[in-house]
Enzyme design. Structure first.
Site, mmCIF file in Angstrom:
data_model
loop_
_atom_site.group_PDB
_atom_site.id
_atom_site.type_symbol
_atom_site.label_atom_id
_atom_site.label_comp_id
_atom_site.label_asym_id
_atom_site.label_seq_id
_atom_site.Cartn_x
_atom_site.Cartn_y
_atom_site.Cartn_z
ATOM 1 N N HIS A 282 0.750 -1.245 0.048
ATOM 2 C CA HIS A 282 -0.144 0.234 0.070
ATOM 3 C C HIS A 282 0.980 1.134 -0.095
ATOM 4 O O HIS A 282 0.683 2.129 -0.943
ATOM 5 C CB HIS A 282 -0.970 0.069 1.201
ATOM 6 C CG HIS A 282 -2.130 -0.797 1.081
ATOM 7 N ND1 HIS A 282 -3.106 -1.077 2.169
ATOM 8 C CD2 HIS A 282 -2.747 -1.523 0.213
ATOM 9 C CE1 HIS A 282 -4.184 -1.798 1.548
ATOM 10 N NE2 HIS A 282 -3.714 -2.292 0.392
ATOM 11 N N LYS B 258 -8.601 -1.733 3.479
ATOM 12 C CA LYS B 258 -8.109 -1.871 4.688
ATOM 13 C C LYS B 258 -7.067 -3.022 4.693
ATOM 14 O O LYS B 258 -7.391 -4.014 4.047
ATOM 15 C CB LYS B 258 -9.478 -2.158 5.387
ATOM 16 C CG LYS B 258 -10.181 -3.198 5.287
ATOM 17 C CD LYS B 258 -9.854 -4.494 5.744
ATOM 18 C CE LYS B 258 -10.490 -5.646 4.918
ATOM 19 N NZ LYS B 258 -9.610 -6.910 4.889
#
Length: 328
Positions: free
Chosen positions: A80, A98
Protein backbone atom coordinates in the site's frame (compact mmCIF):
# COMPACT_ATOMS: atom_id res chain seq x y z
CA UNK A 1 -24.49 23.97 -11.90
CA UNK A 2 -23.85 20.32 -10.90
CA UNK A 3 -20.35 19.27 -9.88
CA UNK A 4 -18.34 17.34 -12.48
CA UNK A 5 -18.24 13.61 -12.00
CA UNK A 6 -15.37 12.21 -9.96
CA UNK A 7 -13.12 10.25 -12.33
CA UNK A 8 -11.72 7.09 -10.74
CA UNK A 9 -8.84 4.88 -11.74
CA UNK A 10 -8.57 1.39 -10.23
CA UNK A 11 -5.02 0.42 -9.30
CA UNK A 12 -5.24 -3.36 -9.47
CA UNK A 13 -7.89 -5.77 -10.74
CA UNK A 14 -8.52 -7.45 -7.38
CA UNK A 15 -11.49 -9.70 -6.68
CA UNK A 16 -13.00 -7.31 -4.10
CA UNK A 17 -12.87 -4.54 -6.69
CA UNK A 18 -14.61 -6.68 -9.28
CA UNK A 19 -17.33 -8.05 -7.00
CA UNK A 20 -18.18 -5.18 -4.70
CA UNK A 21 -16.32 -1.86 -4.80
CA UNK A 22 -16.33 -0.95 -8.49
CA UNK A 23 -20.05 -1.78 -8.90
CA UNK A 24 -20.69 0.53 -5.92
CA UNK A 25 -18.56 3.26 -7.49
CA UNK A 26 -20.44 3.03 -10.77
CA UNK A 27 -23.80 3.10 -8.99
CA UNK A 28 -23.04 6.58 -7.59
CA UNK A 29 -24.36 9.32 -9.90
CA UNK A 30 -21.29 11.53 -9.35
CA UNK A 31 -18.68 8.87 -10.11
CA UNK A 32 -17.26 7.38 -13.28
CA UNK A 33 -14.55 4.73 -13.61
CA UNK A 34 -12.08 5.65 -16.34
CA UNK A 35 -9.47 2.89 -16.30
CA UNK A 36 -8.04 -0.11 -14.47
CA UNK A 37 -4.42 -1.22 -14.28
CA UNK A 38 -2.87 -4.61 -13.66
CA UNK A 39 0.45 -6.36 -14.14
CA UNK A 40 -1.62 -9.04 -15.90
CA UNK A 41 -2.83 -7.42 -19.13
CA UNK A 42 -5.39 -10.15 -19.82
CA UNK A 43 -6.89 -9.72 -16.35
CA UNK A 44 -7.06 -5.95 -16.81
CA UNK A 45 -8.77 -6.44 -20.17
CA UNK A 46 -11.44 -8.73 -18.67
CA UNK A 47 -12.02 -6.27 -15.83
CA UNK A 48 -12.28 -3.32 -18.22
CA UNK A 49 -14.72 -5.18 -20.46
CA UNK A 50 -16.96 -5.92 -17.47
CA UNK A 51 -17.24 -2.24 -16.51
CA UNK A 52 -16.83 -0.38 -19.79
CA UNK A 53 -13.55 1.29 -18.88
CA UNK A 54 -10.04 1.23 -20.30
CA UNK A 55 -7.39 -1.38 -19.48
CA UNK A 56 -3.95 0.03 -18.68
CA UNK A 57 -0.78 -2.13 -18.70
CA UNK A 58 0.90 -1.44 -15.35
CA UNK A 59 0.14 0.76 -12.36
CA UNK A 60 2.59 3.54 -13.19
CA UNK A 61 0.86 4.12 -16.52
CA UNK A 62 -2.42 4.67 -14.68
CA UNK A 63 -0.78 7.11 -12.26
CA UNK A 64 0.62 9.09 -15.18
CA UNK A 65 -2.78 9.73 -16.78
CA UNK A 66 -4.26 13.22 -16.69
CA UNK A 67 -7.92 12.15 -16.69
CA UNK A 68 -7.98 10.67 -13.16
CA UNK A 69 -9.20 12.54 -10.05
CA UNK A 70 -9.14 9.67 -7.56
CA UNK A 71 -7.59 6.24 -7.26
CA UNK A 72 -9.05 3.13 -5.69
CA UNK A 73 -6.18 0.93 -4.47
CA UNK A 74 -7.23 -2.70 -3.80
CA UNK A 75 -3.62 -3.93 -3.73
CA UNK A 76 -2.30 -6.16 -0.90
CA UNK A 77 -1.57 -4.31 2.34
CA UNK A 78 2.20 -4.76 2.30
CA UNK A 79 2.48 -2.74 -0.93
CA UNK A 80 0.00 0.00 0.00
CA UNK A 81 2.51 2.60 1.15
CA UNK A 82 4.52 3.19 -2.06
CA UNK A 83 1.47 3.31 -4.32
CA UNK A 84 -0.69 5.43 -2.01
CA UNK A 85 2.21 7.83 -1.52
CA UNK A 86 2.78 8.05 -5.28
CA UNK A 87 -0.92 8.72 -5.90
CA UNK A 88 -1.04 11.50 -3.30
CA UNK A 89 2.11 13.08 -4.72
CA UNK A 90 0.38 13.14 -8.11
CA UNK A 91 -2.54 15.03 -6.55
CA UNK A 92 -5.04 12.17 -6.54
CA UNK A 93 -7.61 11.45 -3.85
CA UNK A 94 -7.21 7.86 -2.62
CA UNK A 95 -9.59 5.13 -1.48
CA UNK A 96 -7.40 2.25 -0.26
CA UNK A 97 -8.33 -1.23 0.90
CA UNK A 98 -8.18 -1.90 4.61
CA UNK A 99 -5.94 -1.80 6.50
CA UNK A 100 -4.27 1.41 5.35
CA UNK A 101 -0.85 0.15 6.48
CA UNK A 102 0.64 -2.44 8.80
CA UNK A 103 2.29 0.14 11.09
CA UNK A 104 1.30 3.22 13.04
CA UNK A 105 4.13 5.31 11.61
CA UNK A 106 3.18 4.32 8.08
CA UNK A 107 -0.44 5.36 8.63
CA UNK A 108 0.60 8.66 10.23
CA UNK A 109 2.94 9.49 7.35
CA UNK A 110 0.34 8.86 4.64
CA UNK A 111 -2.35 10.80 6.50
CA UNK A 112 0.04 13.73 7.02
CA UNK A 113 0.89 13.74 3.31
CA UNK A 114 -2.79 13.72 2.32
CA UNK A 115 -3.57 16.58 4.71
CA UNK A 116 -0.62 18.66 3.53
CA UNK A 117 -1.98 18.47 -0.01
CA UNK A 118 -5.65 18.89 0.84
CA UNK A 119 -6.49 15.44 -0.50
CA UNK A 120 -8.92 12.78 0.67
CA UNK A 121 -7.37 9.55 1.94
CA UNK A 122 -9.92 7.00 3.09
CA UNK A 123 -9.57 3.40 4.20
CA UNK A 124 -12.03 1.07 2.47
CA UNK A 125 -13.29 -0.50 5.71
CA UNK A 126 -16.84 -1.00 4.52
CA UNK A 127 -18.28 -2.78 7.56
CA UNK A 128 -17.92 0.47 9.53
CA UNK A 129 -20.45 2.04 7.17
CA UNK A 130 -23.27 -0.46 7.84
CA UNK A 131 -26.18 0.90 9.86
CA UNK A 132 -26.48 -2.24 12.02
CA UNK A 133 -23.51 -1.19 14.17
CA UNK A 134 -25.14 2.16 14.86
CA UNK A 135 -28.21 0.34 16.15
CA UNK A 136 -26.07 -1.76 18.48
CA UNK A 137 -24.28 1.38 19.69
CA UNK A 138 -27.62 3.04 20.44
CA UNK A 139 -28.83 0.00 22.38
CA UNK A 140 -25.66 0.06 24.47
CA UNK A 141 -25.98 3.79 25.11
CA UNK A 142 -29.59 3.32 26.21
CA UNK A 143 -28.52 0.79 28.85
CA UNK A 144 -30.28 -2.14 27.22
CA UNK A 145 -27.84 -4.64 28.74
CA UNK A 146 -26.68 -2.55 31.68
CA UNK A 147 -23.00 -1.71 32.03
CA UNK A 148 -20.71 -3.25 29.42
CA UNK A 149 -18.36 -5.87 30.83
CA UNK A 150 -16.89 -7.69 27.83
CA UNK A 151 -16.91 -8.22 24.07
CA UNK A 152 -16.46 -11.45 22.17
CA UNK A 153 -15.91 -11.12 18.41
CA UNK A 154 -14.93 -13.60 15.72
CA UNK A 155 -14.31 -13.53 12.00
CA UNK A 156 -13.20 -16.79 10.40
CA UNK A 157 -13.31 -18.11 6.85
CA UNK A 158 -12.56 -21.45 5.16
CA UNK A 159 -9.13 -22.05 3.59
CA UNK A 160 -8.43 -20.22 0.34
CA UNK A 161 -6.93 -21.70 -2.85
CA UNK A 162 -3.20 -22.38 -2.73
CA UNK A 163 -2.14 -19.27 -4.67
CA UNK A 164 -4.27 -16.80 -2.72
CA UNK A 165 -2.47 -13.56 -1.85
CA UNK A 166 -3.28 -14.00 1.85
CA UNK A 167 -0.74 -16.84 2.01
CA UNK A 168 2.10 -14.56 0.92
CA UNK A 169 3.30 -12.91 4.17
CA UNK A 170 5.48 -10.30 2.44
CA UNK A 171 2.56 -9.15 0.28
CA UNK A 172 -0.82 -10.02 1.79
CA UNK A 173 0.26 -9.99 5.41
CA UNK A 174 -1.57 -13.15 6.52
CA UNK A 175 -4.73 -13.63 8.56
CA UNK A 176 -4.11 -10.94 11.19
CA UNK A 177 -3.99 -8.04 8.73
CA UNK A 178 -6.64 -9.34 6.35
CA UNK A 179 -9.17 -10.97 8.69
CA UNK A 180 -8.20 -10.25 12.29
CA UNK A 181 -8.48 -6.55 11.58
CA UNK A 182 -12.30 -6.86 11.69
CA UNK A 183 -12.69 -8.00 15.30
CA UNK A 184 -9.87 -5.65 16.32
CA UNK A 185 -11.77 -2.73 14.80
CA UNK A 186 -14.98 -3.87 16.52
CA UNK A 187 -13.14 -3.75 19.85
CA UNK A 188 -11.92 -0.21 19.16
CA UNK A 189 -15.42 0.84 18.14
CA UNK A 190 -17.24 -0.48 21.21
CA UNK A 191 -14.56 -0.34 23.92
CA UNK A 192 -12.79 2.87 22.94
CA UNK A 193 -9.26 3.81 21.93
CA UNK A 194 -7.39 3.03 25.17
CA UNK A 195 -7.03 -0.70 24.65
CA UNK A 196 -4.20 -2.73 26.15
CA UNK A 197 -3.01 -5.87 24.36
CA UNK A 198 -2.93 -8.31 27.26
CA UNK A 199 -2.01 -11.32 25.16
CA UNK A 200 -2.32 -13.10 21.84
CA UNK A 201 -1.62 -16.46 20.25
CA UNK A 202 -0.91 -16.55 16.53
CA UNK A 203 -0.98 -19.85 14.67
CA UNK A 204 1.68 -19.65 11.94
CA UNK A 205 1.92 -22.20 9.15
CA UNK A 206 5.48 -23.46 8.82
CA UNK A 207 5.35 -24.32 5.11
CA UNK A 208 4.38 -20.83 3.96
CA UNK A 209 5.55 -18.89 7.03
CA UNK A 210 2.22 -17.11 7.32
CA UNK A 211 -0.23 -16.50 10.17
CA UNK A 212 -3.39 -18.48 9.46
CA UNK A 213 -5.36 -17.81 12.66
CA UNK A 214 -5.18 -16.30 16.10
CA UNK A 215 -6.78 -15.28 19.37
CA UNK A 216 -6.33 -11.89 21.05
CA UNK A 217 -7.13 -10.64 24.55
CA UNK A 218 -7.58 -6.87 25.04
CA UNK A 219 -8.52 -4.84 28.11
CA UNK A 220 -9.58 -1.27 28.83
CA UNK A 221 -8.25 0.80 31.76
CA UNK A 222 -11.52 0.01 33.59
CA UNK A 223 -11.24 -3.75 33.13
CA UNK A 224 -13.63 -4.32 30.23
CA UNK A 225 -12.28 -7.26 28.23
CA UNK A 226 -12.35 -8.17 24.53
CA UNK A 227 -11.79 -11.77 23.42
CA UNK A 228 -11.19 -11.94 19.68
CA UNK A 229 -10.79 -14.86 17.26
CA UNK A 230 -9.88 -14.83 13.59
CA UNK A 231 -8.55 -17.16 10.94
CA UNK A 232 -8.65 -18.65 7.48
CA UNK A 233 -8.73 -22.35 8.36
CA UNK A 234 -12.26 -22.55 9.83
CA UNK A 235 -15.94 -22.70 9.03
CA UNK A 236 -17.33 -19.25 8.23
CA UNK A 237 -18.16 -17.13 11.27
CA UNK A 238 -18.78 -13.38 11.43
CA UNK A 239 -20.26 -12.21 14.71
CA UNK A 240 -19.86 -10.34 17.95
CA UNK A 241 -21.53 -10.45 21.36
CA UNK A 242 -21.49 -7.68 23.94
CA UNK A 243 -21.96 -8.81 27.55
CA UNK A 244 -23.39 -6.46 30.17
CA UNK A 245 -24.58 -6.54 33.76
CA UNK A 246 -28.21 -7.01 32.67
CA UNK A 247 -27.95 -9.05 29.47
CA UNK A 248 -26.11 -9.45 26.20
CA UNK A 249 -26.39 -8.25 22.59
CA UNK A 250 -25.46 -10.53 19.70
CA UNK A 251 -25.08 -9.70 16.01
CA UNK A 252 -24.47 -12.34 13.34
CA UNK A 253 -23.11 -11.58 9.84
CA UNK A 254 -21.46 -8.60 11.49
CA UNK A 255 -18.58 -7.84 9.14
CA UNK A 256 -19.34 -8.80 5.53
CA UNK A 257 -23.13 -8.97 5.09
CA UNK A 258 -24.51 -8.99 1.54
CA UNK A 259 -26.73 -6.09 0.55
CA UNK A 260 -29.83 -8.30 0.76
CA UNK A 261 -29.11 -9.40 4.33
CA UNK A 262 -31.68 -8.35 6.93
CA UNK A 263 -29.76 -7.93 10.20
CA UNK A 264 -31.19 -9.22 13.47
CA UNK A 265 -29.86 -7.94 16.77
CA UNK A 266 -30.48 -10.45 19.55
CA UNK A 267 -31.10 -9.03 23.03
CA UNK A 268 -30.70 -11.76 25.65
CA UNK A 269 -31.90 -11.09 29.18
CA UNK A 270 -32.79 -13.41 32.04
CA UNK A 271 -35.37 -15.87 30.64
CA UNK A 272 -36.13 -13.56 27.70
CA UNK A 273 -35.00 -13.03 24.12
CA UNK A 274 -35.95 -9.96 22.10
CA UNK A 275 -35.13 -9.51 18.42
CA UNK A 276 -34.57 -6.17 16.69
CA UNK A 277 -35.12 -6.68 12.96
CA UNK A 278 -33.34 -4.19 10.72
CA UNK A 279 -33.68 -3.41 7.01
CA UNK A 280 -30.92 -4.33 4.57
CA UNK A 281 -28.16 -1.78 4.13
CA UNK A 282 -25.59 -1.27 1.37
CA UNK A 283 -22.31 -0.67 3.17
CA UNK A 284 -20.27 -0.33 -0.03
CA UNK A 285 -22.67 2.29 -1.39
CA UNK A 286 -22.53 4.11 1.95
CA UNK A 287 -18.74 4.20 1.85
CA UNK A 288 -18.68 5.56 -1.71
CA UNK A 289 -21.19 8.23 -0.68
CA UNK A 290 -18.98 9.26 2.23
CA UNK A 291 -15.88 9.36 0.04
CA UNK A 292 -17.55 11.60 -2.53
CA UNK A 293 -18.83 13.90 0.23
CA UNK A 294 -15.31 14.22 1.63
CA UNK A 295 -13.99 15.19 -1.80
CA UNK A 296 -16.78 17.74 -2.31
CA UNK A 297 -16.75 19.23 1.20
CA UNK A 298 -13.10 18.80 2.12
CA UNK A 299 -10.98 16.19 3.92
CA UNK A 300 -11.71 17.82 7.28
CA UNK A 301 -14.68 15.43 7.43
CA UNK A 302 -12.18 12.60 7.94
CA UNK A 303 -10.47 13.71 11.16
CA UNK A 304 -12.04 10.91 13.22
CA UNK A 305 -11.60 8.39 10.40
CA UNK A 306 -7.87 9.13 10.29
CA UNK A 307 -7.50 8.95 14.08
CA UNK A 308 -9.20 5.55 14.08
CA UNK A 309 -6.95 4.26 11.29
CA UNK A 310 -3.86 5.25 13.28
CA UNK A 311 -5.20 3.63 16.46
CA UNK A 312 -5.98 0.48 14.51
CA UNK A 313 -2.45 0.26 13.10
CA UNK A 314 -1.01 0.90 16.55
CA UNK A 315 -3.14 -1.86 18.05
CA UNK A 316 -2.00 -4.32 15.37
CA UNK A 317 1.63 -3.58 16.24
CA UNK A 318 0.98 -4.03 19.96
CA UNK A 319 -0.82 -7.32 19.38
CA UNK A 320 2.13 -8.58 17.34
CA UNK A 321 4.54 -7.45 20.06
CA UNK A 322 2.87 -9.54 22.79
CA UNK A 323 1.85 -12.51 20.64
CA UNK A 324 3.11 -16.01 21.19
CA UNK A 325 3.56 -17.86 17.92
CA UNK A 326 2.56 -21.48 17.61
CA UNK A 327 3.86 -23.22 14.49
CA UNK A 328 1.70 -25.68 12.60
Amino acid sequence: MPSPRLRFGVLGAADIALRRTVPALLAHPDVTVVAVSSRDTARAARFAAAFGCEAVPGHQALLDRDDIDALYVPLPVMVHTPWVEAALLRGRHVLVEKPLTATRSGAEDLIALARSRGLVLMENFTSLHHAQHGTVTDLLRDGTIGELRSLSAAFTIPPKPEGDIRYQPDVGGGALLDIGIYPLRAALHFLGPDLHAAGAVLRRERRRNVVVSGHVLLTTPHGVVAELAFGMEHAYRSEYTLFGTAGRLRLDRAFTPPETHRPRVEIHRQDALDIVDLPPDAQFANLVRDFVLAVREGPGRLTQHHADAVRQADLVERVMAVARVRWC
